[in-house]
Write a protein that holds these residues in place. Structure first.
Motif, short mmCIF file in Angstrom:
data_model
loop_
_atom_site.label_atom_id
_atom_site.label_comp_id
_atom_site.label_asym_id
_atom_site.label_seq_id
_atom_site.Cartn_x
_atom_site.Cartn_y
_atom_site.Cartn_z
N ILE A 261 0.84 -1.20 0.00
CA ILE A 261 0.00 0.00 0.00
C ILE A 261 0.88 1.25 0.00
CG2 ILE A 261 -1.61 1.35 1.43
CD1 ILE A 261 -2.90 -1.32 2.21
N THR A 262 1.95 1.23 0.77
CA THR A 262 2.87 2.37 0.82
C THR A 262 3.53 2.60 -0.53
OG1 THR A 262 3.28 1.92 3.16
CG2 THR A 262 4.88 3.31 2.01
N VAL A 263 3.96 1.54 -1.17
CA VAL A 263 4.58 1.65 -2.49
C VAL A 263 3.58 2.16 -3.52
CG1 VAL A 263 5.60 0.31 -4.39
CG2 VAL A 263 6.37 -0.07 -2.04
N ALA A 264 2.35 1.66 -3.46
CA ALA A 264 1.32 2.09 -4.41
C ALA A 264 1.02 3.59 -4.24
CB ALA A 264 0.05 1.28 -4.22
N ARG A 265 0.92 4.05 -3.00
CA ARG A 265 0.67 5.49 -2.76
C ARG A 265 1.83 6.33 -3.27
NH1 ARG A 265 -1.69 9.88 -1.68
NH2 ARG A 265 -0.98 11.31 -0.08
N ALA A 266 3.06 5.88 -3.04
CA ALA A 266 4.23 6.62 -3.52
C ALA A 266 4.23 6.72 -5.04
CB ALA A 266 5.50 5.96 -3.02
N VAL A 267 3.87 5.65 -5.72
CA VAL A 267 3.83 5.68 -7.19
C VAL A 267 2.73 6.62 -7.67
CG1 VAL A 267 3.29 4.28 -9.22
CG2 VAL A 267 4.87 3.41 -7.48
N LEU A 268 1.58 6.62 -7.02
CA LEU A 268 0.48 7.50 -7.43
C LEU A 268 0.82 8.97 -7.18
CD1 LEU A 268 -2.59 5.42 -6.24
CD2 LEU A 268 -1.84 5.83 -8.59
N VAL A 269 1.56 9.27 -6.11
CA VAL A 269 2.00 10.65 -5.88
C VAL A 269 3.04 11.03 -6.92
CG1 VAL A 269 3.26 12.15 -4.29
CG2 VAL A 269 1.42 10.70 -3.43
N TYR A 270 3.94 10.13 -7.24
CA TYR A 270 5.00 10.41 -8.23
C TYR A 270 4.42 10.69 -9.62
CZ TYR A 270 9.18 9.83 -11.07
OH TYR A 270 10.20 10.02 -11.97
N THR A 271 3.34 9.99 -9.97
CA THR A 271 2.71 10.18 -11.28
C THR A 271 1.67 11.30 -11.28
OG1 THR A 271 1.06 8.47 -10.81
CG2 THR A 271 3.07 7.78 -11.97
N HIS A 272 1.57 12.03 -10.17
CA HIS A 272 0.65 13.16 -10.01
C HIS A 272 -0.82 12.76 -10.09
CE1 HIS A 272 4.02 15.89 -10.03
NE2 HIS A 272 4.46 15.31 -11.13
N VAL A 273 -1.15 11.55 -9.72
CA VAL A 273 -2.54 11.12 -9.62
C VAL A 273 -3.10 11.56 -8.27
CG1 VAL A 273 -4.09 9.13 -9.55
CG2 VAL A 273 -2.22 9.20 -11.19
N LEU A 274 -2.30 11.42 -7.20
CA LEU A 274 -2.66 11.87 -5.87
C LEU A 274 -1.74 13.02 -5.47
CD1 LEU A 274 -3.11 8.49 -3.97
CD2 LEU A 274 -4.89 10.00 -4.80
N PRO A 275 -2.24 13.97 -4.69
CA PRO A 275 -1.38 15.07 -4.25
C PRO A 275 -0.51 14.63 -3.07
CG PRO A 275 -3.57 15.38 -3.37
CD PRO A 275 -3.64 14.18 -4.29
N PRO A 276 0.69 15.21 -2.92
CA PRO A 276 1.51 14.92 -1.75
C PRO A 276 0.85 15.49 -0.50
CG PRO A 276 2.55 16.60 -3.11
CD PRO A 276 1.35 16.12 -3.84
N THR A 277 0.98 14.80 0.63
CA THR A 277 0.36 15.24 1.88
C THR A 277 1.40 15.39 2.97
OG1 THR A 277 -0.14 12.94 2.42
CG2 THR A 277 -1.89 14.19 1.39
N CYS A 278 1.08 16.22 3.96
CA CYS A 278 1.96 16.48 5.10
C CYS A 278 2.00 15.25 6.00
CB CYS A 278 1.43 17.69 5.87
SG CYS A 278 2.35 18.07 7.36
N GLY A 279 3.17 14.95 6.53
CA GLY A 279 3.31 13.80 7.41
C GLY A 279 2.71 13.99 8.79
N SER A 280 2.61 15.24 9.24
CA SER A 280 2.11 15.46 10.60
C SER A 280 0.61 15.76 10.66
CB SER A 280 2.88 16.59 11.28
OG SER A 280 2.77 17.77 10.54
N CYS A 281 0.08 16.51 9.69
CA CYS A 281 -1.35 16.84 9.76
C CYS A 281 -2.18 16.13 8.70
CB CYS A 281 -1.55 18.35 9.66
SG CYS A 281 -1.20 19.05 8.03
#
Length: 56
Positions: free
Chosen positions: A18-38
């Motif tokens: 799941i972590t790898v899939a989210r990273a790939v989706l952020v890298y391809t600009h499908v999902l926006p990057p999010t803050c780690g704390s909030c």
């Protein structure tokens, strides 16, 4: 003969994928990057959209 995988290992493997899939989706600009704390978005996609204001 079913494959018996210990539950903690299976959960760890699923969490890793799941972590790898989210990273790939952020890298391809499908999902926006999010803050780690909030958890809010780090950059706007639309005018007036709320973004992270953490100092971290």
């Amino acid at each position: 003969m079913p494959l018996e995988v210990p539950l903690p290992f299976a959960l760890l493997a699923v969490l890793g994928w799941i972590t790898v899939a989210r990273a790939v989706l952020v890298y391809t600009h499908v999902l926006p990057p999010t803050c780690g704390s909030c958890g809010m978005k780090l950059e706007r996609r639309y005018l007036g959209e709320a973004i992270c204001r953490c100092s971290a």
